[in-house]
Every structure is written in C-alpha cells, then in structure tokens.
Design a protein around this motif. Structure first.
Motif, PDB file in Angstrom:
ATOM      1  N   ALA A 184       0.640  -1.217   0.058  1.00  0.00           N
ATOM      2  CA  ALA A 184      -0.176   0.087  -0.145  1.00  0.00           C
ATOM      3  C   ALA A 184       0.907   1.037  -0.115  1.00  0.00           C
ATOM      4  N   GLN A 185       0.428   2.373  -0.678  1.00  0.00           N
ATOM      5  CA  GLN A 185       1.067   3.437  -0.598  1.00  0.00           C
ATOM      6  C   GLN A 185       0.088   4.702  -0.409  1.00  0.00           C
ATOM      7  N   PHE A 186       0.278   5.403   0.698  1.00  0.00           N
ATOM      8  CA  PHE A 186      -0.675   6.601   0.837  1.00  0.00           C
ATOM      9  C   PHE A 186       0.047   7.773   0.491  1.00  0.00           C
ATOM     10  N   MET A 187      -0.296   8.853  -0.025  1.00  0.00           N
ATOM     11  CA  MET A 187       0.177  10.117  -0.483  1.00  0.00           C
ATOM     12  C   MET A 187      -0.441  11.376   0.306  1.00  0.00           C
ATOM     13  N   TYR A 188       0.704  12.070   0.643  1.00  0.00           N
ATOM     14  CA  TYR A 188       0.082  13.375   1.407  1.00  0.00           C
ATOM     15  C   TYR A 188       0.532  14.574   0.817  1.00  0.00           C
ATOM     16  N   GLN A 189      -0.023  15.924   0.783  1.00  0.00           N
ATOM     17  CA  GLN A 189       0.420  16.915   0.230  1.00  0.00           C
ATOM     18  C   GLN A 189       0.222  18.162   1.162  1.00  0.00           C
ATOM     19  N   CYS A 190       1.131  19.275   1.197  1.00  0.00           N
ATOM     20  CA  CYS A 190       0.842  20.393   2.016  1.00  0.00           C
ATOM     21  C   CYS A 190       0.531  21.616   0.869  1.00  0.00           C
ATOM     22  N   ALA A 191       0.073  22.620   1.468  1.00  0.00           N
ATOM     23  CA  ALA A 191      -0.336  23.695   0.524  1.00  0.00           C
ATOM     24  C   ALA A 191       0.704  24.275  -0.242  1.00  0.00           C
ATOM     25  N   ARG A 192       1.887  23.820  -0.185  1.00  0.00           N
ATOM     26  CA  ARG A 192       2.982  24.420  -0.979  1.00  0.00           C
ATOM     27  C   ARG A 192       3.204  23.333  -2.220  1.00  0.00           C
ATOM     28  N   GLY A 193       2.543  22.236  -2.304  1.00  0.00           N
ATOM     29  CA  GLY A 193       2.704  21.129  -3.129  1.00  0.00           C
ATOM     30  C   GLY A 193       3.672  20.159  -2.769  1.00  0.00           C
ATOM     31  N   ARG A 194       4.318  20.239  -1.516  1.00  0.00           N
ATOM     32  CA  ARG A 194       5.278  19.247  -1.386  1.00  0.00           C
ATOM     33  C   ARG A 194       4.677  17.809  -0.962  1.00  0.00           C
ATOM     34  N   ARG A 195       5.057  16.889  -1.219  1.00  0.00           N
ATOM     35  CA  ARG A 195       4.475  15.569  -1.081  1.00  0.00           C
ATOM     36  C   ARG A 195       5.494  14.626  -0.211  1.00  0.00           C
ATOM     37  N   ILE A 196       4.703  13.739   0.427  1.00  0.00           N
ATOM     38  CA  ILE A 196       5.261  12.891   1.172  1.00  0.00           C
ATOM     39  C   ILE A 196       4.500  11.329   1.066  1.00  0.00           C
ATOM     40  N   THR A 197       5.195  10.301   1.150  1.00  0.00           N
ATOM     41  CA  THR A 197       4.453   9.135   0.709  1.00  0.00           C
ATOM     42  C   THR A 197       4.709   7.887   1.795  1.00  0.00           C
ATOM     43  N   LEU A 198       3.741   7.176   2.143  1.00  0.00           N
ATOM     44  CA  LEU A 198       3.901   6.256   3.376  1.00  0.00           C
ATOM     45  C   LEU A 198       3.780   5.046   2.485  1.00  0.00           C
ATOM     46  N   TYR A 199       4.736   4.150   2.668  1.00  0.00           N
ATOM     47  CA  TYR A 199       4.787   2.606   2.104  1.00  0.00           C
ATOM     48  C   TYR A 199       4.729   1.647   3.196  1.00  0.00           C
ATOM     49  N   VAL A 200       3.542   0.879   2.850  1.00  0.00           N
ATOM     50  CA  VAL A 200       3.291  -0.284   3.925  1.00  0.00           C
ATOM     51  C   VAL A 200       3.292  -1.577   3.309  1.00  0.00           C
ATOM     52  N   ARG A 201       3.947  -2.477   3.811  1.00  0.00           N
ATOM     53  CA  ARG A 201       3.919  -3.645   3.275  1.00  0.00           C
ATOM     54  C   ARG A 201       3.941  -4.914   4.262  1.00  0.00           C
ATOM     55  N   THR A 202       3.312  -5.935   4.056  1.00  0.00           N
ATOM     56  CA  THR A 202       3.312  -7.078   5.125  1.00  0.00           C
ATOM     57  C   THR A 202       4.737  -7.821   5.150  1.00  0.00           C
ATOM     58  N   GLU A 203       5.021  -7.989   6.432  1.00  0.00           N
ATOM     59  CA  GLU A 203       6.423  -8.613   6.544  1.00  0.00           C
ATOM     60  C   GLU A 203       6.283 -10.264   6.977  1.00  0.00           C
ATOM     61  N   GLY A 204       5.247 -10.791   7.118  1.00  0.00           N
ATOM     62  CA  GLY A 204       5.157 -12.030   7.300  1.00  0.00           C
ATOM     63  C   GLY A 204       5.158 -12.307   8.921  1.00  0.00           C
ATOM     64  N   PRO A 205       6.034 -13.050   9.481  1.00  0.00           N
ATOM     65  CA  PRO A 205       6.288 -13.618  10.787  1.00  0.00           C
ATOM     66  C   PRO A 205       6.275 -12.095  11.486  1.00  0.00           C
ATOM     67  N   ASP A 206       5.470 -12.024  12.741  1.00  0.00           N
ATOM     68  CA  ASP A 206       5.656 -10.879  13.576  1.00  0.00           C
ATOM     69  C   ASP A 206       7.357 -10.481  13.920  1.00  0.00           C
ATOM     70  N   HIS A 207       7.335  -9.079  13.942  1.00  0.00           N
ATOM     71  CA  HIS A 207       8.443  -8.468  14.322  1.00  0.00           C
ATOM     72  C   HIS A 207       8.349  -7.430  15.324  1.00  0.00           C
ATOM     73  N   ARG A 208       9.256  -7.393  16.227  1.00  0.00           N
ATOM     74  CA  ARG A 208       9.137  -6.411  17.294  1.00  0.00           C
ATOM     75  C   ARG A 208      10.192  -5.199  17.375  1.00  0.00           C
ATOM     76  N   GLU A 209      10.907  -5.068  16.107  1.00  0.00           N
ATOM     77  CA  GLU A 209      11.912  -4.051  15.853  1.00  0.00           C
ATOM     78  C   GLU A 209      10.815  -2.901  15.264  1.00  0.00           C
ATOM     79  N   THR A 210      11.361  -1.741  16.446  1.00  0.00           N
ATOM     80  CA  THR A 210      10.549  -0.422  16.167  1.00  0.00           C
ATOM     81  C   THR A 210      11.385   0.659  15.971  1.00  0.00           C
ATOM     82  N   ALA A 211      12.760   0.507  16.018  1.00  0.00           N
ATOM     83  CA  ALA A 211      13.537   1.610  15.893  1.00  0.00           C
ATOM     84  C   ALA A 211      13.418   1.994  14.579  1.00  0.00           C
ATOM     85  N   PHE A 212      13.488   3.271  14.271  1.00  0.00           N
ATOM     86  CA  PHE A 212      13.826   4.244  12.808  1.00  0.00           C
ATOM     87  C   PHE A 212      14.899   4.222  12.401  1.00  0.00           C
TER      88      PHE A 212
END
Length: 257
Positions: A184-212
C-alpha cells in the motif's frame, strides 16, 4: 500494453521526462505494474532527469558570454567552428555526467545499497509523487473505501495517519505490486505542493523491531521501521531529514496509540 503497440525504450524515456501522451502513459503504467523491475529502472531514469535539470538548467539561463557573441556576429568561419565545438564539448560533458549519475544509481558497488524496503519505497515515491493528474488510484474523498480495500489486500488492518496537524493533507493511495505480496502507498501533500508517501508492506512473521532507520536513494529521503506484521517507510524528496523524522514520529504514534 497492446500487442499491436509494443513498449519501446523511447516511450520509457518519454515517461521519465514527463513527455509521454496521456493515453499512452496509462497503458505504460499498467505495464509497469506487471513488470516491477522495469518500473524501478524507469523510476531511476526519472530521478536522473530531475537531477540533471536541477544541475544544468541554471547554466542554460545564463547570458551568452560576450566573446562568443562577438564570434558569432563576426562571420568568421574559424570562430564559428570554435563556437560549435564549444557547444559540442558542453553536450559531451553533460552526457558524461548523465552516464555517471545513472551508473551511480544502478551500480551495486557505487555505494552501500539501502535495505530493500527503503529502496522500493524511494523508487515508488519517485515514480508517483511527480504525477499531477494521476498521483493515486483512489482519492482522499473515498478514504474509507481506500483503507478497507488496502487492508483486505494486505491481509491486516491498514490505516492512513492523519497529518493535518503537520500541514499535510491526504491525497489518496494506491496498491503497488511486490513479490511475494502487495504493498500500500498513501500520499500526502501540503499547501505548498510538497509531497510525502507512506509505503506499507506485510512482513510475514511478527517483528518487534520499532527503531527508526534512515536511508537515502538519490534525492529521496526515507525513514523506515518494522512493527510486528507490517513494515513502513516514509519518503520525501522535498523535506530535510529532521523535518521528515518529525513526521515519521507522528505517523508511528498514530499507528501505535
């Protein structure tokens, strides 16, 4: 793509430069969905094109040096030849720069490769964030349908974070191909036209790693993390690292209330 109109390299290049006609572009992007490796290659071309424009457009806007103007006005054959040779040399220099930048984007030994999730998220961002008329498959006006559809396809609850407090409005989202499963990809945009996207994928077995973790692919910055069933990557070519990290923290808190 139609069998009567096979894809051509020229069309891939035109797509990367934003010059492909509307009707053909839709067909080409459908073909990309079934050929993710070609989609990655085309995204690398688009990134290269943007880098070249950034580096060389200011030179094109500079005034012609007086000595070259005098040479052109004099009618001197020798000077005219020298002027042409100078422009040829400039073209060769630009071509060499383009070749080297493409080498840097594609060569596995040119630099340390980001993790797969970061690289694919950056390429997806570079592919779709420049789009004006078709940046997403489903718009924000159908957010409930979008979230339900993507959750069903990814096999788990997917949410679109609310980033209005950060000045980013949801544009919409799309489903991306991936082996072995969809993304899945979600896209966001600010009033100035700058964009960011959030990419989401299934990882299979559960993971506990949350560090950026942070990576950079071309001029696309990515913060990514894995939290149990899903992997996430927040990408932007318009924001500096600290600004993107701030939004990544907001996204994380909303996905883990």
């Amino acid at each position: 793509m139609s069998e009567n109109q096979p894809i051509s390299e020229a069309e891939i290049q035109s797509w990367a430069d934003g010059r492909l006609e509307e009707s053909r572009r839709a067909e080409l992007e459908a073909w990309f969905a079934a050929h993710p490796e070609e989609a990655e290659r085309a995204a690398a071309y688009r990134e290269l094109s943007a880098q070249l424009r950034e580096h060389y457009e200011p030179v094109a806007d500079e005034p012609v040096p007086p000595r070259l103007e005098r040479a052109a006005e004099s009618g001197s054959r020798l000077r005219a030849v020298a002027l042409v040779a100078g422009w040829v040399a400039l073209g060769i220099a630009i071509g060499s720069a383009a070749g080297w930048q493409l080498h840097a984007l594609q060569s596995p030994v040119a630099r340390a490769e980001p993790p797969v999730i970061a690289r694919r998220a950056a390429l997806a961002h570079a592919t779709y964030s420049p789009e004006v008329r078709h940046p997403v498959e489903v718009g924000a006006d159908q957010e409930q349908h979008l979230v339900a559809w993507l959750s069903k396809r990814l096999g788990g609850e997917v949410r679109a974070p609310k980033l209005d407090g950060e000045g980013m409005a949801l544009v919409g989202g799309r489903l991306l191909p991936r082996d072995p499963g969809p993304v899945a990809q979600f896209m966001y945009q600010c009033a100035r036209g700058r964009r960011i996207t959030l990419y989401v994928r299934t990882e299979g077995p559960d993971h506990r790693e949350t560090a950026f973790r942070y990576a950079r692919e071309g001029n696309v910055r990515v913060f990514y993390w894995i939290d149990r069933k899903f992997g996430y990557a927040l990408s932007s070519a318009d924001m500096e690292r600290d600004e993107l990290l701030k939004i990544a923290n907001v996204v994380y808190r909303q996905l883990n209330p």
